[in-house]
Structures are given as structure tokens and as C-alpha cells.
Design a protein around this motif. Structure first.
Motif, mmCIF file in Angstrom:
data_model
loop_
_atom_site.group_PDB
_atom_site.id
_atom_site.type_symbol
_atom_site.label_atom_id
_atom_site.label_comp_id
_atom_site.label_asym_id
_atom_site.label_seq_id
_atom_site.Cartn_x
_atom_site.Cartn_y
_atom_site.Cartn_z
ATOM 1 N N SER A 1 -3.962 1.425 -4.205
ATOM 2 C CA SER A 1 -3.486 1.782 -2.869
ATOM 3 C C SER A 1 -4.657 1.870 -1.878
ATOM 4 O O SER A 1 -4.506 1.457 -0.726
ATOM 5 N N PHE A 2 -5.813 2.352 -2.324
ATOM 6 C CA PHE A 2 -6.966 2.416 -1.425
ATOM 7 C C PHE A 2 -7.330 1.032 -0.906
ATOM 8 O O PHE A 2 -7.490 0.818 0.305
ATOM 9 N N PHE A 3 -7.464 0.068 -1.814
ATOM 10 C CA PHE A 3 -7.875 -1.268 -1.382
ATOM 11 C C PHE A 3 -6.762 -1.999 -0.638
ATOM 12 O O PHE A 3 -7.044 -2.811 0.250
ATOM 13 N N THR B 1 1.423 6.665 -6.774
ATOM 14 C CA THR B 1 0.328 7.588 -7.094
ATOM 15 C C THR B 1 0.815 9.026 -7.070
ATOM 16 O O THR B 1 0.555 9.801 -8.003
ATOM 17 N N CYS C 1 -3.184 3.465 -9.718
ATOM 18 C CA CYS C 1 -2.423 3.377 -8.465
ATOM 19 C C CYS C 1 -3.254 3.844 -7.270
ATOM 20 O O CYS C 1 -3.148 3.277 -6.179
ATOM 21 N N LEU C 2 -4.063 4.864 -7.478
ATOM 22 C CA LEU C 2 -4.923 5.335 -6.397
ATOM 23 C C LEU C 2 -5.926 4.258 -5.995
ATOM 24 O O LEU C 2 -6.135 3.992 -4.803
ATOM 25 N N PHE C 3 -6.525 3.613 -6.981
ATOM 26 C CA PHE C 3 -7.482 2.529 -6.733
ATOM 27 C C PHE C 3 -6.804 1.378 -5.978
ATOM 28 O O PHE C 3 -7.319 0.880 -4.973
ATOM 29 N N ALA D 1 0.832 -1.202 0.000
ATOM 30 C CA ALA D 1 0.000 0.000 0.000
ATOM 31 C C ALA D 1 0.866 1.252 0.000
ATOM 32 O O ALA D 1 0.571 2.225 -0.710
ATOM 33 N N SER E 1 0.970 4.032 -2.916
ATOM 34 C CA SER E 1 0.710 5.428 -2.568
ATOM 35 C C SER E 1 1.827 6.322 -3.099
ATOM 36 O O SER E 1 1.578 7.411 -3.639
ATOM 37 N N TRP F 1 -4.620 -0.451 1.415
ATOM 38 C CA TRP F 1 -4.674 0.098 2.762
ATOM 39 C C TRP F 1 -5.856 -0.475 3.534
ATOM 40 O O TRP F 1 -5.759 -0.742 4.735
ATOM 41 N N LEU F 2 -6.961 -0.668 2.850
ATOM 42 C CA LEU F 2 -8.138 -1.260 3.489
ATOM 43 C C LEU F 2 -7.854 -2.687 3.946
ATOM 44 O O LEU F 2 -8.161 -3.073 5.083
#
Length: 164
Positions: free
Chosen positions: A56-58, A23, A52-54, A16, A20, A60-61
Motif C-alpha cells: 500500500s505504501f508504494f 492492512t 500489505c503495508l509495504f 492502494a 490499505s 500510494w506513492l
């Protein structure tokens, strides 16, 4: 299991963090490309930023869920085999409390006698009933006489209307 979850959480956190960083890097490069060129390079970096944003979000989740699955207390270490009591130190089986003596089994009651099955009707009686039903079905239906309302010499137009 706690060790596996902590390893998974660390790895997801690293991925993640990497996505990030990617991104932010692609966003910066995209801004620079937008300021200096008017080509399609800007759209390439915009797409990379979104991917990359998509990701990194998942990531991190998932890292947060894996981190939440780690128990607060580590699993207790198992006692070494030599720390266990030797077999001689344990109480023998005879010294343990004896259970209540078993009661004798109740005698089995005889089952109710079965009644003999009803006698089957002779096949001839069944055939006679079937023949009667078949005879009723074969009666000729009342014939309807089809009466033509129009005389045989009636004349019609092209649209199907009768001419009087």
C-alpha cells in the motif's frame, strides 16, 4: 496523455485503498488472534500485515506521481475537418513572398596538385639492416663460471646447515 494518466492515477488509488483496507483488516485479525490463541496464526497475520503495508505504501506513492503527471488544462480538442479553411481560400503559392534570388554558385577551385609518394627503399637495404640486428643478437653471451663455495665433501645437517 492526460486521459491515460488520470485513468492510471484512479486505478493506482483504488489498489492502494484496497491494500490499505487489507492492512487494517489483517492487523485487527492478528490482534484478536494474539489475544485468544498462542499459536502460529499470529505470525501469519503479522506477515500479511507487513506485505500489505509495504504494497500500500508504494501504491500510494505511485498514485501520487501519476496524479502529479496529469496536466492542469485538458488537451485542446482538435478542430473538426470541416472547420478548416478550404484549399481555394488559401493563398496560391505564387502570391507568397518570393525569396531572395539565388546567387550563382562559386566556381570550384582546383585542388592542390598531389606530390608523388616518396620512392620506396629497395628491399635489399632493409634486409641488410635486419641481418645486422640478427647477428648482434646471436653473439654468445658471456659465460659465468659457477663456482661452488662448498667443497664436494661438505657435510650438512638435516636442517640444511653445513657442518665444519
Amino acid at each position: 496523455m492526460s486521459n491515460r494518466m488520470s485513468v492510471l492515477s484512479r486505478r493506482l488509488g483504488r489498489f492502494a485503498g484496497g491494500f490499505s483496507f487489507a492492512t487494517v483488516a489483517f492487523f485487527s485479525i492478528g490482534l484478536y488472534a494474539a489475544a485468544n490463541t498462542k499459536g502460529q496464526v499470529v505470525f501469519l497475520f503479522a506477515g500479511l500485515v507487513l506485505v500489505c503495508l509495504f504494497a500500500s505504501f508504494f501504491l500510494w506513492l505511485a498514485h501520487g506521481f501519476a496524479w502529479a503527471m496529469i496536466p492542469e488544462k485538458p488537451a485542446e480538442a482538435l478542430k473538426p475537418a470541416d472547420a478548416l479553411k478550404p484549399a481555394e481560400a488559401m493563398r496560391p503559392a505564387e502570391a507568397m513572398k518570393a525569396a531572395e534570388p539565388m546567387k550563382p554558385a562559386e566556381p570550384v577551385k582546383p585542388a592542390e596538385e598531389k606530390k608523388p609518394a616518396e620512392a620506396k627503399r629497395p628491399a635489399e637495404a632493409m634486409k641488410a639492416a635486419e641481418e645486422m640486428k640478427a647477428a648482434e643478437e646471436m653473439k654468445p653471451a658471456e659465460e659465468k663460471v659457477i663456482v661452488s663455495e662448498d667443497p664436494p665433501d661438505a657435510k650438512y645437517t638435516i636442517t640444511g646447515r653445513r657442518v665444519y
